[in-house]
Design an enzyme around this catalytic site. Structure first.
Site, PDB file in Angstrom:
ATOM      1  N   SER A  36       0.911  -1.226  -0.021  1.00 52.13           N
ATOM      2  CA  SER A  36       0.083   0.040   0.137  1.00 52.13           C
ATOM      3  C   SER A  36       0.854   1.313  -0.102  1.00 52.13           C
ATOM      4  O   SER A  36       1.643   1.650  -0.973  1.00 52.13           O
ATOM      5  CB  SER A  36      -1.170  -0.048   1.287  1.00 52.13           C
ATOM      6  OG  SER A  36      -1.935   0.896   1.047  1.00 52.13           O
ATOM      7  N   ASP A 190      -8.131  -5.981  -5.681  1.00 53.79           N
ATOM      8  CA  ASP A 190      -8.077  -4.805  -4.960  1.00 53.79           C
ATOM      9  C   ASP A 190      -8.663  -3.713  -5.725  1.00 53.79           C
ATOM     10  O   ASP A 190      -8.724  -3.625  -6.876  1.00 53.79           O
ATOM     11  CB  ASP A 190      -6.688  -4.609  -4.856  1.00 53.79           C
ATOM     12  CG  ASP A 190      -6.156  -3.444  -4.130  1.00 53.79           C
ATOM     13  OD1 ASP A 190      -6.911  -2.549  -3.755  1.00 53.79           O
ATOM     14  OD2 ASP A 190      -5.010  -3.326  -3.867  1.00 53.79           O
ATOM     15  N   HIS A 219      -7.755  -5.112  -1.003  1.00 50.72           N
ATOM     16  CA  HIS A 219      -6.793  -4.355  -0.559  1.00 50.72           C
ATOM     17  C   HIS A 219      -6.527  -4.934   1.126  1.00 50.72           C
ATOM     18  O   HIS A 219      -5.297  -4.837   1.120  1.00 50.72           O
ATOM     19  CB  HIS A 219      -7.131  -2.970  -0.623  1.00 50.72           C
ATOM     20  CG  HIS A 219      -5.928  -2.285  -0.501  1.00 50.72           C
ATOM     21  ND1 HIS A 219      -4.734  -1.864  -1.237  1.00 50.72           N
ATOM     22  CD2 HIS A 219      -5.579  -1.290   0.689  1.00 50.72           C
ATOM     23  CE1 HIS A 219      -3.706  -1.164  -0.684  1.00 50.72           C
ATOM     24  NE2 HIS A 219      -4.196  -0.759   0.333  1.00 50.72           N
TER      25      HIS A 219
END
Length: 245
Positions: A36, A190, A219
């Site tokens: 991320s 995601d 995610h």
């Protein structure tokens, strides 16, 4: 905290580099990896210090933030700042902003987890008996324990993650600096960083190949709660570490 200055992904990496070189005496990194916003930092390392990074693995994150994610993050910010208890950042504690933090958690529920996570009721595997119980017992407590200004600081940084700042806005030129053997690792479900966004940057990144993680969480598979997630990450990183550089 409301007057804390804005910081960027590049500031994070500069601090990391200073710590490693000045305090640890480390000049060459065999692997830089992160998920991320950690992936944004990984790309920053690849572009800012290309000769010092031998291998890189950005997971579920892009080198240049997308307009979609900028707008999503704006909604996360407004969920917090619209709470009257926020008081322009001069609240007494995170408890003063609990309604805003719960709204923040609700937005994460919509985009942080995939549609299949909710459709297939994957939350049952985490020992919750309803989606409401999952929200009240996991996601809301996770975010309401956080400091609102800290979340806003991270949101501002996320929105402006962009290695092309080093090259006058030219992403291809920036990623072209990469010298590390690289595995770009998206998560197939995601909704922030879809596989196609990674594939676009893959074409601009020398020495890079792609490996896709299969995980219904989306995610937030980055939480590592699915039994198959860590095994996939380990396999891809072991493969990368086995390559000569």
């Amino acid at each position: 905290m409301s007057r804390f200055p804005h910081v960027r992904i590049g500031d994070d990496v500069r601090a990391q580099e200073q710590l490693l070189s000045e305090h640890c005496g480390i000049e060459t990194l065999q692997l830089v990896v992160g998920g991320s916003m950690g992936a944004q930092q990984t790309y920053e390392w690849m572009v800012r210090f290309p000769g010092r990074v031998k291998r890189a693995a950005p997971i579920a994150g892009t080198a240049q933030n997308t307009p979609h994610d900028f707008l999503f993050t704006k909604a996360l910010v407004e969920a917090i700042t619209s709470d009257p208890g926020f008081k322009d950042g001069e609240y007494s504690s995170n408890a003063d902003v609990v309604d805003g933090l719960k709204r923040h958690a609700g937005i994460w529920a919509v985009m942080g987890f995939s549609t299949e996570f909710w459709k297939q009721e994957v939350w049952r595997a985490l020992e919750f008996d309803s989606k409401e119980a999952f929200m009240e017992g996991f996601l809301e407590p996770y975010f309401t324990a956080m400091d609102p200004n800290d979340l806003l600081c991270m949101a501002w940084k996320w929105q402006r993650g962009d290695v092309a700042r080093h090259t006058g806005g030219d992403l291809a030129e920036a990623l072209g600096r990469n010298e590390a053997v690289t595995r770009i690792v998206p998560i197939n479900e995601d909704m922030f960083f879809p596989v196609r966004d990674h594939e676009y940057e893959l074409e601009l990144t020398p020495h890079a190949t792609i490996r896709v993680i299969d995980d219904l969480l989306g995610h937030l598979a980055l939480f590592g709660v699915a039994p198959t997630y860590i095994g996939q990450v380990d396999r891809y990183l072991q493969e990368l570490l086995g390559e000569d550089v």
